[in-house]
Design an enzyme around this catalytic site. Sequence first.
Site, mmCIF file in Angstrom:
data_model
loop_
_atom_site.group_PDB
_atom_site.id
_atom_site.type_symbol
_atom_site.label_atom_id
_atom_site.label_comp_id
_atom_site.label_asym_id
_atom_site.label_seq_id
_atom_site.Cartn_x
_atom_site.Cartn_y
_atom_site.Cartn_z
ATOM 1 N N ASP A 92 0.824 -1.210 0.000
ATOM 2 C CA ASP A 92 0.000 0.000 0.000
ATOM 3 C C ASP A 92 0.862 1.266 0.000
ATOM 4 O O ASP A 92 1.858 1.331 0.736
ATOM 5 C CB ASP A 92 -0.868 -0.034 1.262
ATOM 6 C CG ASP A 92 -1.952 1.021 1.278
ATOM 7 O OD1 ASP A 92 -2.815 1.003 0.398
ATOM 8 O OD2 ASP A 92 -1.933 1.882 2.187
ATOM 9 N N GLU A 96 1.886 -0.619 -4.953
ATOM 10 C CA GLU A 96 0.896 0.400 -5.284
ATOM 11 C C GLU A 96 1.677 1.713 -5.217
ATOM 12 O O GLU A 96 1.804 2.326 -4.168
ATOM 13 C CB GLU A 96 -0.267 0.430 -4.285
ATOM 14 C CG GLU A 96 -1.373 1.371 -4.762
ATOM 15 C CD GLU A 96 -2.044 2.200 -3.686
ATOM 16 O OE1 GLU A 96 -3.118 2.732 -3.948
ATOM 17 O OE2 GLU A 96 -1.498 2.348 -2.578
HETATM 18 C C1 GLC Z 1 -4.201 3.084 -0.700
HETATM 19 C C2 GLC Z 1 -5.442 2.228 -0.647
HETATM 20 C C3 GLC Z 1 -6.586 3.078 -0.203
HETATM 21 C C4 GLC Z 1 -6.282 3.603 1.179
HETATM 22 C C5 GLC Z 1 -4.957 4.359 1.195
HETATM 23 C C6 GLC Z 1 -4.480 4.577 2.601
HETATM 24 O O1 GLC Z 1 -4.269 4.047 -1.676
HETATM 25 O O2 GLC Z 1 -5.655 1.622 -1.885
HETATM 26 O O3 GLC Z 1 -7.791 2.373 -0.203
HETATM 27 O O4 GLC Z 1 -7.310 4.470 1.595
HETATM 28 O O5 GLC Z 1 -3.944 3.631 0.553
HETATM 29 O O6 GLC Z 1 -4.068 3.389 3.176
#
Ligand code: GLC
Length: 586
Positions: A231, A293
Amino acid sequence: MSVDSLLQTPAPLAGPLTLIHGKDEAPGWWRSAVIYQVYPRSFRDLNGDGIGDIAGITAELPQLADLDVDAVWLSPFYRSPQRDAGYDVSDYCDVDPLFGTLTDFDVMIAEANRLHLRVIVDLVPNHCSDQHVAFQAALAATPGSPERDMFIFRDGSGASGEEPPNNWASHFGGPAWTRIMEPDGTPGQWYLHLFDSSQPDFNWDNQGVHEEFERVLRFWLDRGVSGFRVDVAHALVKAPGLPDWGGRADGGSSDGYPGHEAPMFGQPALHAIYRKWRQILESYGPDRILCAEANVDPLPRLADWVRQDEMHQAFNFPYLHAGLDVHRLRGVITDSLLTLDAVGAPSTWVLSNHDVVRHASRFGYNGPGPRDGDGIGVWDHQPDEALGRRRAAAASMFMLGLPGGAYLYQGEELGLPDGIDIPDGQRQDPTFARTGGARLGRDGCRVPLPWSAEEPHNGFGNGQEPWLPQPESFKQLARDAQAASPTSHLNLYRRMLSTRRELRLGAGSLSWLERYCTGSSLAYLNGSTLVVMNLNHEPLDLPAGRVLLRSGSATPASDQPVADLGHRLGSNETVWMKINFEDAES
Ligand code: GLC
Ligand code: CA
């Protein structure tokens, strides 16, 4: 990519071909995998409390095996106060009682193994929950203590520290800093949270944080997971001195991509962290993977994340953001393949996830649709559902023919739209509250799935109301209704995924077929499979060949000569064809 494939490029097919990427012969299941994202709270509710659970996932894994995906990625199911739907973790090594127990998790892994499905879990290393013991300990300790140093505490600016330490804004709206009361009851230091105030950022300059996450990695690897989706992987390390930032809260510039200089993103010291993690994963064998991500632009910088000794994959957000703009799509695909080939990494492709409006809704707009994370409400200009679904099928078929890996988001195989009619009181995304409702947030794409048209709550669970209301259309889109219809969206996905596997498209090559790359259509050859997408209002004449699948009819047309279909590809339609090169040259 092999150089041989350059030499093996087939003779021009009704016009020039531009070879971008040769066949991928490197080992690694993940290089061509289709990974299906499960959002646990909305997948399947087996105990009837209105919220999806791990036992519900286990119960439906056979459906995912049947869909022919390679792996599932689970969004967080860890202990959490659920202030950001589980992305606020209070214990990284336990299952939240809302979703079940560690035993339920082990049962799920065993069932996945039986079905030859791999399981990837979400790792949230940038921040935890304010209820995490480490943060509670930091609150109880004094400024400058080792407990505070696990997080990013600073004194405020202004005469008495009443102003935040810098001007950073939270991704969800409002400031990225919250001031605490010191244990003695006086207003004290501030802590940084790039997201909600309930999500304090860890201090990755502290070795203790590194050690804690290495323990978490091993905990889940020992339990049999195949890897981690990391994340906000680009945010862990902040620029020294935490300088003010004049750009957007997400680090982005006005064109929607993160700027290069944002002090909270993409810092060089990140790479050492992921190298260490890669070593840990490799100590478990070659099959465990890391996927970032990381909203990083331009693409060459993303390539830095997936060098041989770092992450295996990264999400391709530029692809998601290209929408149906054929020029942008072609540019992103070409750049992705070329830049990632240069570091020996495969690309991934994605159209939907739990943070964006579902592509069946996004593509239901002719003009600009909603901005990421803003959602659609009843007062907004409404998408055209039928058009959106038709284009979504075309876009998915275009994506699934590409070489590399692909990520699917639960429900896209059903062509689900976003939930729009969600009462304010039921909206749970912190974006909604933090912007005073100006941005509706991401609840619309998180509505619980419809499994069965005749069951209560469309088969999501047969107890309490689902945590978000399902739109009317979910009944007709329910999985069992679609399974019974050969022309359904679901059956199109099944055929696409099995054909993709059979033809090994994920490990294939890509050449643009220039003649069909117009202002409103795109075409590429992957081996001897031709993929053409037509976004024009007019039908498009197709070359000679055998149609494998068409997105428009959703009807299997295997072995049907194109002649029977009038040699034409309809508006907003994609086709997969087998080309016989001898015929095509004439
Ligand atoms: C990422 C996740 C999202 C979350 C954010 C904070 O972007 O995909 O859903 O709110 O991180 O953890
Ligand atoms: Ca439940």
